[in-house]
Design a protein around this motif. Structure first.
Motif, PDB file in Angstrom:
ATOM      1  N   PRO A  85      -2.505   3.181   1.777  1.00 45.67           N
ATOM      2  CA  PRO A  85      -1.864   3.125   2.856  1.00 45.67           C
ATOM      3  C   PRO A  85      -1.478   1.959   3.970  1.00 45.67           C
ATOM      4  N   TRP A  86      -2.029   1.087   3.314  1.00 44.07           N
ATOM      5  CA  TRP A  86      -2.165  -1.040   3.215  1.00 44.07           C
ATOM      6  C   TRP A  86      -1.314  -0.539   2.401  1.00 44.07           C
ATOM      7  N   ARG A  88       1.570   0.320   1.198  1.00 45.21           N
ATOM      8  CA  ARG A  88       2.634   1.577   1.343  1.00 45.21           C
ATOM      9  C   ARG A  88       2.877   0.669   3.123  1.00 45.21           C
ATOM     10  N   ASP A  89       2.528   0.115   4.306  1.00 46.82           N
ATOM     11  CA  ASP A  89       2.598  -0.272   5.075  1.00 46.82           C
ATOM     12  C   ASP A  89       3.268  -1.401   4.470  1.00 46.82           C
ATOM     13  N   ALA A  92       6.846  -1.267   3.840  1.00 41.62           N
ATOM     14  CA  ALA A  92       7.846  -0.664   4.745  1.00 41.62           C
ATOM     15  C   ALA A  92       8.919  -1.134   5.448  1.00 41.62           C
TER      16      ALA A  92
END
Length: 249
Positions: A85-86, A88-89, A92
């Motif tokens: 997730p890190w 992906r963020d 973004a």
């Protein structure tokens, strides 16, 4: 993208009628809008020339090179970001910027750092990354978790998980993204050539046609771009479909 013959003929007749009407109403009508007949005749004149094939080869190599490199990077980053997730963020914001900022802005900025001959490769790759990355990431996110859990329980090797679970889930998303990205990379790559003016490219020919008001050349080269984009899209998607059939089998 498939087209039926009758609608295509209809719009060609509209084009021909518009060209003829302009020629009658305006003394410079032929300069404003060349007819499809004129464009076709000019294309036939260009086809046997070495300069034509040199321009087609140079532009195709750079634009499609950007497409393939960007596809590989987008798939790699999507695979890494799917479970992180890190990451992906972190990705973004730049992905959103590339999606939103006009292509011309990136071309002008890139001219500060890159030579004109490298510009189309960079710009076409830049435009391809967001749709492929986001679609592959979506496909990975929708992978059946029960199958993945079952694979972990039975200690199925990662290569078999990739072939038997991930690929069937992701390929439809990748195919859709590739179809969109192939059109984007040709539009963006040609625009970069028109601005950067690398010698012996389709973009340079388009710019020359515009400067000298050679509208038959302008339409002929535009038809070449459309033909190349359609041909490479069919070939690439056929390869993806073949891989999908092998995975399904």
């Amino acid at each position: 993208m498939e087209f039926k013959i009758r609608p295509v003929l209809f719009w060609l007749l509209i084009w021909q009628g518009g060209s003829m009407a302009l020629a009658v109403a305006h003394s410079g009508g032929k300069l404003l809008l060349a007819s499809p007949v004129q464009a076709s005749l000019r294309l036939l004149e260009l086809l046997p020339t070495p300069a034509f094939w040199r321009a087609v080869g140079n532009s195709s190599a750079r634009i499609l090179g950007g497409f393939l490199i960007s596809c590989a990077l987008a798939v790699l980053f999507a695979a890494l970001a799917a479970g992180r997730p890190w990451l992906r963020d972190l990705l973004a914001p730049p992905v959103a910027v590339v999606k939103a900022v006009p292509v011309a802005s990136f071309i002008i900025l890139a001219l500060v750092w890159l030579e004109g001959r490298s510009l189309s490769l960079f710009i076409s790759g830049l435009m391809v990354f967001p749709p492929v990355y986001l679609n592959v990431l979506e496909g990975l996110g929708r992978t059946d978790r029960k199958l993945l859990e079952l694979a972990r329980v039975y200690r199925i090797p990662r290569s078999r998980r990739l072939w038997g679970i991930y690929l069937p889930q992701v390929l439809p998303y990748f195919r859709s993204a590739a179809s969109l990205a192939l059109g984007l990379c040709w539009k963006a790559g040609t625009a970069a050539e028109v601005i950067g003016l690398p010698a012996g490219t389709i973009g340079e020919r388009l710019y020359t046609a515009k400067v000298y008001l050679e509208t038959p050349d302008l339409f002929a080269w535009t038809a070449v771009i459309l033909g190349l984009a359609a041909a490479f899209e069919r070939l690439f998607l056929a390869a993806v479909d073949t891989l999908a059939e092998r995975v399904g089998g």
